[in-house]
Design an enzyme around this catalytic site. Structure first.
Site, PDB file in Angstrom:
ATOM      1  N   GLU A 118      -9.198  -7.146  -4.835  1.00 13.40           N
ATOM      2  CA  GLU A 118      -8.785  -6.278  -5.952  1.00 13.40           C
ATOM      3  C   GLU A 118      -8.348  -7.069  -7.186  1.00 13.40           C
ATOM      4  OE1 GLU A 118      -7.802  -5.880  -2.831  1.00 13.40           O
ATOM      5  OE2 GLU A 118      -8.148  -3.803  -2.202  1.00 13.40           O
ATOM      6  N   PHE A 121       1.100   5.045   5.980  1.00 16.82           N
ATOM      7  CA  PHE A 121       0.166   3.929   6.059  1.00 16.82           C
ATOM      8  C   PHE A 121      -0.378   3.592   4.671  1.00 16.82           C
ATOM      9  CE2 PHE A 121      -4.245   2.350   6.691  1.00 16.82           C
ATOM     10  CZ  PHE A 121      -3.901   1.122   7.224  1.00 16.82           C
ATOM     11  N   GLN A 122      -0.352   2.331   4.345  1.00 17.03           N
ATOM     12  CA  GLN A 122      -0.798   1.822   3.044  1.00 17.03           C
ATOM     13  C   GLN A 122      -0.087   2.484   1.876  1.00 17.03           C
ATOM     14  OE1 GLN A 122      -5.159   1.734   3.006  1.00 17.03           O
ATOM     15  NE2 GLN A 122      -5.085  -0.354   3.828  1.00 17.03           N
ATOM     16  N   LYS A 124      -3.768  11.190  -2.819  1.00 19.08           N
ATOM     17  CA  LYS A 124      -5.055  11.556  -2.214  1.00 19.08           C
ATOM     18  C   LYS A 124      -5.292  13.064  -2.179  1.00 19.08           C
ATOM     19  CE  LYS A 124      -7.899  10.585   1.867  1.00 19.08           C
ATOM     20  NZ  LYS A 124      -7.985   9.841   3.133  1.00 19.08           N
ATOM     21  N   MET A 146      -3.369 -30.382 -14.043  1.00 17.55           N
ATOM     22  CA  MET A 146      -2.277 -30.303 -15.010  1.00 17.55           C
ATOM     23  C   MET A 146      -0.944 -30.619 -14.337  1.00 17.55           C
ATOM     24  SD  MET A 146      -1.607 -29.985 -18.150  1.00 17.55           S
ATOM     25  CE  MET A 146      -2.675 -29.007 -19.220  1.00 17.55           C
TER      26      MET A 146
END
Lengths: 577, 173
Positions: free
Chosen positions: A49, A111-112, A161, A485
């Site tokens: 993502e 969940f999630q 949802k 760096m």
């Protein structure tokens, strides 16, 4: 027309002119992925993502249109936090749609589930939790409006949802056209026109300045004000520095262009600001990487500060004239005001200033030493060859670190929107996904991702995305076996005590890895191989190409203003000391 | 807390500032406003929130302990919040401030009479009472609430709740 929330969401995106969405489906966002099948919107399936977010950023940087990412709840959303913060720091217009657990399940540790709006509160310009399907078209329109107007930035829309799932009665809604009239944003009124009195005061300061410098920042690009900036610089014959976020907004080949200021800016750009008696700051924000130690920064300079964001005015350096407004409009007004007070003839005599600047340019050009036979490549050399072997309007993206500074220093940016990098947040791994997004937005342009080996390993999996979606970006991977760096800082400021910066030249095998991801890949080790390899890469237009440049491990970026020191203490290349 | 507390070590006048914002009356707005202070480590001393006459909006009045120059930056940041419609700082000299206190005090025997006199002096009210306690209320300037609270201590404060100040610009300001 009766619809469900999922259909309305996709339709609303279409109404905003969205042509591409970067995303990855998951449980909570599933219902929205169903109507995507019928939509003309192209969906790019990412492998992580974070990649979706950076691709959307690259797309937005390159096109000026808002980038759109769509990801699921919980871990999908948290993986999106880095690009949101990146976009927030660099004022990139982004709309991120996240799935959320059903409204009734919010707060139950479902969940999630995560508190997406809470987590992203401080890294977005604004965020929404949509609670009713009927609100979707309006809120999507508001999200795009907020993301693209005023000081642009990322906006997140969190969608439970149930309001998009056709099997749930809560998803039922009646479609309506999302127009400006239906927006409910009483607290959002971006000011874009500058105060005319202040514009006149600015013009007055400019006319009298003997050592002025235009300090052009990323706001010039956001305001699409490159033409106005050029007209201003030419009218008053004043040199321009372009910050890391502004590279390309004023042509490097222009005689008034001094290039990049700041910690790794060139000597002339840094010193001209330092000695200036007037900084004309246009869409720039006095970042610490530009100012160095603040109490030693441009001590004799008065400041005109133009920014669309009032919170930038006086945040770091107190301005003498502060103008809140859109750079494009304010510069246009400023041009008029300068013409009215006599145009070029009214300007102070600046011949001494110009000759002083030319002297610095002659004495302190950017330099590096070419590698000895048998040694690995100098990245500066490779970048020069790459610059000279690619079209003028090539889009260059970059990650963060030494390769980023060299790319900004050694490229010649003659067009706006050809340089895309992570300036404010300094996000390693930005280059590759940003290049993919830029190429999707500008398919006819050549896009080169300049990357380091440390950065590459953070987001390399998106090359799979590029292969599968046939997005033929090119990657110039500088493999110096180090987090370069950080290694440089340990060399300079930690007595060469190297701690956890060694990566390895050979593991991973970048050529095999890139080939495994569907790319053409080549390893380049000697200077004479550089141009032929680039020529070969430039010919490939049906899949991504990775060129691994084995680079000198001990090379340092110069000039450098050590952190916390004054810009007057700039450290130049050893050969110029 | 007293609005006339001086800056002490700070460079710019008063450290306590009263900020009044009109915000959209929506979930999460208070968190956005409070978050801007929390992120910088500034403490909100008092806070009052309620809908305005137009119920689409709420007014948040809060007092913060910040030096002037960082406050100016926070106020600009607050103004950038999409849900913030209006924001202003109210100086104590140009505004009318009020705060409400509810307090339950021990009130037994002969001190009961003494307490009622104090209630009278301060124009407070007795809201509830039993054989050994009284619940009082006082709406007044915050400094007057401070005084009242101080005087009540000797009686024994059982519970005390202040609302945090609310303020409107004075009409002459």
């Amino acid at each position: 027309m009766d619809m469900n929330g999922g259909q309305a969401l996709v339709r609303a995106l279409e109404c905003e002119g969205v042509e591409v969405v970067f995303g990855l489906p998951g449980g909570a966002i599933l219902p929205v992925y169903d109507p995507i099948i019928e939509s003309p919107i192209r969906h790019i399936l990412v492998r992580h993502e974070q990649g979706a977010g950076h691709m959307a950023e690259g797309y937005a940087h390159a096109t000026g249109r808002p980038g759109v990412a769509m990801i699921t709840s919980g871990p999908g959303a948290t993986n999106g936090v880095t690009p949101l913060c990146d976009a927030y720091m660099d004022s990139v217009p982004l709309v991120c749609i996240t799935g959320q657990v059903p409204y009734a399940a919010i707060g139950t540790d479902a969940f999630q589930e995560c508190d997406t709006t809470g987590i992203t509160l401080s890294v977005t310009k604004h965020n929404f939790l949509v609670t009713e399907a009927q609100d979707i078209p309006r809120i999507i329109h508001e999200a795009f409006h907020i993301a693209t107007t005023g000081r642009p930035g990322p906006v997140l829309v969190d969608i439970p949802k149930d309001i998009v799932d056709p099997r749930n009665p809560r998803s039922a809604m009646t479609w309506y056209e999302p127009t400006d009239d239906i927006m409910e944003l009483p607290g959002y009124r971006p000011v874009i026109v500058g105060d005319p009195d202040l514009v006149r005061a600015a013009a007055d300061l400019i006319c009298r300045a003997e050592r002025p410098v235009i300090y052009a920042g990323g706001g010039i690009l956001k305001a699409r004000a490159a033409a106005e900036l050029r007209a201003l610089a030419e009218l008053i014959d004043v040199p321009v520095v372009t910050t890391l976020m502004a590279r390309g907004c004023f042509p490097d080949s222009h005689e008034l262009c001094l290039g990049m200021p700041g910690m790794h800016g060139n000597y002339t750009a840094v010193t001209a600001m330092q000695r200036s008696d007037l900084l004309i700051a246009l869409g720039s924000r006095f970042d610490d990487r530009v100012t160095g130690r603040l109490d030693g920064f441009a001590p004799d300079a008065k400041v005109i500060h133009v920014d669309i964001d009032a919170a930038e005015l006086g945040k770091v350096r107190a301005p003498d004239v502060a103008i809140r407004g859109d750079c494009k409009l304010v510069i246009a007004d400023l041009l008029e005001a300068l013409q009215a007070c006599g145009g070029v003839d009214a300007q102070a005599d600046r011949r001494a200033w110009r000759s002083q600047i030319s002297g610095w340019q002659e004495r302190h050009p950017l330099v590096y030493e070419q590698s000895e036979p048998g040694e690995f490549l100098k990245p500066q050399y490779v970048l020069e060859v790459l610059r000279d072997s690619t079209p003028d309007d090539t889009i260059v993206t970059s990650g963060v670190g030494q390769h980023q500074m060299w790319a900004s220093q050694y490229w010649r940016f003659d067009h706006p929107y050809t340089w895309i990098n992570s300036g404010g947040l300094g996000t390693m791994g930005f280059s590759l996904p940003a290049a993919i997004g830029a190429k999707v937005g500008m398919p006819d342009r050549m896009v080169w991702a300049v990357d380091g080996d440390g950065c590459f390993q953070m987001t390399a999996q998106e090359l799979v995305t590029a292969s599968m979606e046939r997005i033929p970006i090119k990657v110039a991977l500088f493999n110096n076996a180090y987090l370069g760096m950080v290694r440089q800082w340990q060399e300079m400021f930690y007595d060469e005590r190297y701690s956890e910066v060694y990566l390895s030249y050979d593991v991973p095998d970048y050529v095999k890895w890139a080939e495994a991801m569907g790319c053409v890949a080549m390893r380049v080790e000697a200077p004479e191989e550089v141009a032929p390899a680039i020529a070969k890469a430039n010919e490939i237009d049906d899949r991504p190409v990775v060129l691994e440049f084995r680079s000198a491990r001990g090379e340092n970026v110069y000039p450098m203003v050590p952190a916390g020191q004054s810009n007057s203490d700039i450290v130049v290349d050893p050969s110029q000391r | 807390m007293n609005s006339s507390v001086d800056a002490g070590a700070s460079d710019h006048g008063h450290r306590f500032h009263t900020i009044v914002t009109t915000v959209e009356n929506k979930p999460g707005v208070l968190a956005r406003v409070a978050g801007l202070f929390a992120r910088r480590g500034f403490n909100i001393e008092s806070l009052a929130v309620a809908p305005t006459a137009d119920e689409r909006f709420s007014r948040i009045t809060f007092t913060v302990d910040v030096a002037s120059s960082p406050l100016e930056q926070v106020v600009k940041q607050l103004d950038k919040l999409i849900n913030v419609v209006e924001i202003s700082e109210l100086s104590p000299t140009e505004s009318v401030e009020r705060e409400l206190m509810l307090v339950t005090v021990e009130a037994t025997g002969r001190r009961r009479h003494e307490l009622l006199e104090l209630v009278d002096d301060f124009r407070a009210y007795v809201l509830d009472a039993d054989g050994s306690h009284m619940m009082l209320s006082l709406a007044a300037r915050p400094s007057r609430l401070d005084d009242f609270e101080e005087r009540l201590r000797s009686f024994g404060i059982v519970q005390l709740q202040r609302t945090g100040r609310v303020a409107l610009p004075s009409l002459e300001a």
